[in-house]
Design a protein around this motif. Structure first.
Motif, PDB file in Angstrom:
ATOM      1  N   MET A 151      24.075  21.862  59.944  1.00 41.96           N
ATOM      2  CA  MET A 151      24.112  22.826  58.829  1.00 41.96           C
ATOM      3  C   MET A 151      23.369  24.107  59.227  1.00 41.96           C
ATOM      4  O   MET A 151      22.309  24.036  59.839  1.00 41.96           O
ATOM      5  CB  MET A 151      23.416  22.211  57.612  1.00 41.96           C
ATOM      6  CG  MET A 151      23.483  23.086  56.380  1.00 41.96           C
ATOM      7  SD  MET A 151      22.819  22.273  54.916  1.00 41.96           S
ATOM      8  CE  MET A 151      21.117  22.104  55.363  1.00 41.96           C
ATOM      9  N   SER A 152      23.952  25.265  58.887  1.00 39.62           N
ATOM     10  CA  SER A 152      23.250  26.516  59.188  1.00 39.62           C
ATOM     11  C   SER A 152      22.220  26.787  58.075  1.00 39.62           C
ATOM     12  O   SER A 152      22.209  26.095  57.058  1.00 39.62           O
ATOM     13  CB  SER A 152      24.253  27.671  59.262  1.00 39.62           C
ATOM     14  OG  SER A 152      24.445  28.225  57.981  1.00 39.62           O
ATOM     15  N   GLN A 153      21.378  27.771  58.294  1.00 40.05           N
ATOM     16  CA  GLN A 153      20.390  28.146  57.265  1.00 40.05           C
ATOM     17  C   GLN A 153      20.862  29.383  56.489  1.00 40.05           C
ATOM     18  O   GLN A 153      20.116  29.943  55.683  1.00 40.05           O
ATOM     19  CB  GLN A 153      19.029  28.429  57.931  1.00 40.05           C
ATOM     20  CG  GLN A 153      18.371  27.205  58.538  1.00 40.05           C
ATOM     21  CD  GLN A 153      18.128  26.115  57.506  1.00 40.05           C
ATOM     22  OE1 GLN A 153      17.545  26.352  56.445  1.00 40.05           O
ATOM     23  NE2 GLN A 153      18.611  24.910  57.782  1.00 40.05           N
ATOM     24  N   ASP A 154      22.100  29.811  56.740  1.00 38.54           N
ATOM     25  CA  ASP A 154      22.582  31.052  56.125  1.00 38.54           C
ATOM     26  C   ASP A 154      22.849  30.885  54.624  1.00 38.54           C
ATOM     27  O   ASP A 154      23.169  29.802  54.145  1.00 38.54           O
ATOM     28  CB  ASP A 154      23.855  31.531  56.831  1.00 38.54           C
ATOM     29  CG  ASP A 154      23.562  31.955  58.271  1.00 38.54           C
ATOM     30  OD1 ASP A 154      22.412  32.348  58.533  1.00 38.54           O
ATOM     31  OD2 ASP A 154      24.476  31.873  59.115  1.00 38.54           O
ATOM     32  N   ILE A 155      22.704  31.999  53.936  1.00 43.11           N
ATOM     33  CA  ILE A 155      22.878  32.022  52.477  1.00 43.11           C
ATOM     34  C   ILE A 155      24.185  32.759  52.179  1.00 43.11           C
ATOM     35  O   ILE A 155      24.401  33.869  52.694  1.00 43.11           O
ATOM     36  CB  ILE A 155      21.696  32.767  51.799  1.00 43.11           C
ATOM     37  CG1 ILE A 155      20.333  32.257  52.307  1.00 43.11           C
ATOM     38  CG2 ILE A 155      21.799  32.697  50.283  1.00 43.11           C
ATOM     39  CD1 ILE A 155      20.046  30.799  52.102  1.00 43.11           C
ATOM     40  N   ARG A 186      23.412  27.012  54.028  1.00 35.38           N
ATOM     41  CA  ARG A 186      22.277  26.317  53.401  1.00 35.38           C
ATOM     42  C   ARG A 186      22.441  26.336  51.885  1.00 35.38           C
ATOM     43  O   ARG A 186      22.205  25.345  51.204  1.00 35.38           O
ATOM     44  CB  ARG A 186      20.968  27.028  53.811  1.00 35.38           C
ATOM     45  CG  ARG A 186      19.704  26.394  53.263  1.00 35.38           C
ATOM     46  CD  ARG A 186      19.465  25.074  53.962  1.00 35.38           C
ATOM     47  NE  ARG A 186      18.443  24.245  53.357  1.00 35.38           N
ATOM     48  CZ  ARG A 186      18.648  23.346  52.405  1.00 35.38           C
ATOM     49  NH1 ARG A 186      19.864  23.174  51.897  1.00 35.38           N
ATOM     50  NH2 ARG A 186      17.670  22.613  51.940  1.00 35.38           N
ATOM     51  N   VAL A 187      22.828  27.509  51.379  1.00 34.75           N
ATOM     52  CA  VAL A 187      22.964  27.689  49.923  1.00 34.75           C
ATOM     53  C   VAL A 187      24.183  28.555  49.640  1.00 34.75           C
ATOM     54  O   VAL A 187      24.467  29.484  50.397  1.00 34.75           O
ATOM     55  CB  VAL A 187      21.701  28.407  49.345  1.00 34.75           C
ATOM     56  CG1 VAL A 187      21.899  28.825  47.900  1.00 34.75           C
ATOM     57  CG2 VAL A 187      20.460  27.526  49.464  1.00 34.75           C
ATOM     58  N   VAL A 188      24.905  28.236  48.580  1.00 38.71           N
ATOM     59  CA  VAL A 188      25.971  29.124  48.106  1.00 38.71           C
ATOM     60  C   VAL A 188      25.648  29.507  46.665  1.00 38.71           C
ATOM     61  O   VAL A 188      25.419  28.628  45.822  1.00 38.71           O
ATOM     62  CB  VAL A 188      27.367  28.466  48.155  1.00 38.71           C
ATOM     63  CG1 VAL A 188      28.446  29.473  47.786  1.00 38.71           C
ATOM     64  CG2 VAL A 188      27.645  27.874  49.534  1.00 38.71           C
ATOM     65  N   LEU A 189      25.612  30.815  46.394  1.00 37.48           N
ATOM     66  CA  LEU A 189      25.306  31.301  45.042  1.00 37.48           C
ATOM     67  C   LEU A 189      26.587  31.760  44.344  1.00 37.48           C
ATOM     68  O   LEU A 189      27.393  32.496  44.921  1.00 37.48           O
ATOM     69  CB  LEU A 189      24.316  32.470  45.113  1.00 37.48           C
ATOM     70  CG  LEU A 189      22.962  32.194  45.769  1.00 37.48           C
ATOM     71  CD1 LEU A 189      22.109  33.470  45.783  1.00 37.48           C
ATOM     72  CD2 LEU A 189      22.219  31.079  45.043  1.00 37.48           C
ATOM     73  N   PHE A 190      26.718  31.325  43.089  1.00 30.75           N
ATOM     74  CA  PHE A 190      27.834  31.728  42.221  1.00 30.75           C
ATOM     75  C   PHE A 190      27.221  32.320  40.946  1.00 30.75           C
ATOM     76  O   PHE A 190      26.115  31.931  40.569  1.00 30.75           O
ATOM     77  CB  PHE A 190      28.672  30.516  41.787  1.00 30.75           C
ATOM     78  CG  PHE A 190      29.278  29.731  42.910  1.00 30.75           C
ATOM     79  CD1 PHE A 190      30.581  29.965  43.319  1.00 30.75           C
ATOM     80  CD2 PHE A 190      28.559  28.726  43.549  1.00 30.75           C
ATOM     81  CE1 PHE A 190      31.153  29.218  44.346  1.00 30.75           C
ATOM     82  CE2 PHE A 190      29.128  27.977  44.574  1.00 30.75           C
ATOM     83  CZ  PHE A 190      30.431  28.228  44.976  1.00 30.75           C
ATOM     84  N   GLY A 191      27.951  33.180  40.254  1.00 24.87           N
ATOM     85  CA  GLY A 191      27.472  33.659  38.956  1.00 24.87           C
ATOM     86  C   GLY A 191      27.557  32.543  37.918  1.00 24.87           C
ATOM     87  O   GLY A 191      28.468  31.718  37.983  1.00 24.87           O
ATOM     88  N   SER A 240      19.098  18.342  50.497  1.00 25.84           N
ATOM     89  CA  SER A 240      19.078  18.385  51.967  1.00 25.84           C
ATOM     90  C   SER A 240      20.378  18.974  52.539  1.00 25.84           C
ATOM     91  O   SER A 240      20.364  19.614  53.576  1.00 25.84           O
ATOM     92  CB  SER A 240      18.829  16.986  52.530  1.00 25.84           C
ATOM     93  OG  SER A 240      19.768  16.100  51.976  1.00 25.84           O
ATOM     94  N   GLY A 241      21.479  18.795  51.831  1.00 28.42           N
ATOM     95  CA  GLY A 241      22.747  19.386  52.304  1.00 28.42           C
ATOM     96  C   GLY A 241      22.929  20.784  51.719  1.00 28.42           C
ATOM     97  O   GLY A 241      22.028  21.331  51.083  1.00 28.42           O
ATOM     98  N   THR A 242      24.112  21.339  51.927  1.00 29.30           N
ATOM     99  CA  THR A 242      24.429  22.636  51.303  1.00 29.30           C
ATOM    100  C   THR A 242      24.229  22.522  49.791  1.00 29.30           C
ATOM    101  O   THR A 242      24.734  21.595  49.167  1.00 29.30           O
ATOM    102  CB  THR A 242      25.900  23.016  51.599  1.00 29.30           C
ATOM    103  OG1 THR A 242      26.056  23.181  52.997  1.00 29.30           O
ATOM    104  CG2 THR A 242      26.295  24.291  50.886  1.00 29.30           C
TER     105      THR A 242
END
Ligand code: FAD
Length: 321
Positions: free
Chosen positions: A1-5, A89-94, A144-146
């Motif tokens: 897993m990458s650490q990118d947001i 690492r994280v996906v942000l949605f409104g 721990s996952g996305t």
């Protein structure tokens, strides 16, 4: 897993939704904590122009006629493809109609954890979500996952997610988007017969404490004097004393004026969540325990009927001098 947001850019009719910039500001903070890159995802059709002021390290652009406007199945196929191949690492949605719709579907499709109504991140990367309509703030660790998160406004200024330097564009090939179940046929513009209170800089907001429709004139006088606009809490709108376009709150508009004057409004969570972006909140309420005082910049426990005329006089006198 990458650490990118990763941030999903929401757009409609050629306009990037403000929540996208709020998420970019939050995403920038998270990328700093994780020492990683911030990616904006723009799904659209001939829509690269929308990326010009997006403050991200990179813009992942996915171009396809089926992505011209939001459609859940086309978005779902595309986003699951991106997340599977990039492992962010994280996906942000409104925490919006679109964001909540697609985030839930992605979570189920990929078996990923989803937390909703995130307002901000702590300096060590925990997310803080508002629950029970904003009555309680809950802190949580990323899984721990996305991790998928939907974000509400109020924690970051949209300007912090804007940049004069366009991001580097990386094209991502869309998956096969045939046999979709949902096709947008026609966009029906909502009738706009009133002003947009979310864009006004001075709001005089009336609550149940105003008592009668006739008393609205007092608020109108104050609004005229200050160059502002009258809006209201739900009981006033439910009575039909003002149009629904003037409703402030969860079921109405989120506002961010320079000055928000709350006249006889108790400060229920469904109302308060929509006014925290105001620069200055002035509460006028006879009940010293009214929750509106917890978030007000200034407050007075004065009877509004004793105060408004005096306020108008003072404002007019100040203007004359
Ligand atoms: C799903 C859901 C969605 C909702 N969405 C919204 C929404 O979008 N917007 C919204 O506003 N509400 C919304 N509500 C309703 C919300 O919970 C509150 O009921 C509502 O905000 C209360 O409005 P109010 O403060 O005007 O009235 P009240 O809570 O009745 O407060 C009136 C206040 O006026 C004060 N007062 C009375 N007389 C005077 C006087 N003479 N001078 C000064 N002060 C006086 C009182 O002390 C009191 O604090 C929603 C509720 C639900 C369940």
């Amino acid at each position: 897993m990458s650490q990118d947001i990763y941030v999903l850019i929401e757009h409609n009719q050629g306009q990037v939704a403000e929540i996208s910039y709020v998420m970019l500001a939050a995403g920038r903070q998270l990328a700093g904590i994780h020492g990683s890159q911030l990616f904006a995802m723009l799904l659209g059709y001939q829509a690269q122009g929308l990326s010009l002021d997006i403050a991200a390290d990179k813009l992942l652009y996915i171009d396809h006629p089926a992505l011209k406007e939001f459609a859940q199945d086309a978005y779902l196929l595309t986003l699951t493809e991106i997340i599977k191949s990039r492992q962010p690492r994280v996906v942000l949605f409104g925490n919006t109609t679109i964001g909540s719709d697609i985030a839930g579907a992605v979570s189920i499709a990929l078996g990923l954890d989803l937390a909703s109504s995130c307002r901000y991140f702590t300096s060590d990367g925990k997310f803080v979500s508002q629950i029970c309509g904003g009555k309680i703030m809950a802190e949580g660790n990323l899984s721990s996952g996305t991790t998928l998160l939907t974000m509400v406004p109020g924690g970051y200024k949209p300007e912090e997610g804007q940049s004069e330097h366009p991001p580097v564009i990386e094209n991502f090939s869309p998956p096969v988007l045939d046999n979709l179940r949902i096709k947008n046929i026609k966009f029906i513009q909502p009738e706009s017969f009133d002003i947009d209170i979310s864009k006004e800089s001075i709001l005089i907001s009336v609550g149940r404490g105003i008592q009668t429709r006739d008393n609205l004139e007092l608020a109108e006088n104050l609004a005229n004097s200050l160059g502002g606009v009258v809006c209201a809490s739900r009981p006033v709108i439910d009575q039909g004393w003002l149009p629904t376009t003037r409703l402030v709150g969860k079921s109405g508009k989120h506002v961010k004026p320079k000055v928000y004057i709350a006249l006889g409004i108790s400060g229920a969570p469904e109302h308060v969540e929509a006014i925290t972006g105001s620069e200055t909140i002035i509460a006028i309420n006879t009940d010293p325990k009214a929750p509106i005082f917890d978030i007000a910049t200034y407050g007075t426990e004065t009877d509004l009927f004793d105060l408004i005329d005096v306020l108008v006089e003072k404002v007019e006198a100040a203007k004359a001098s």
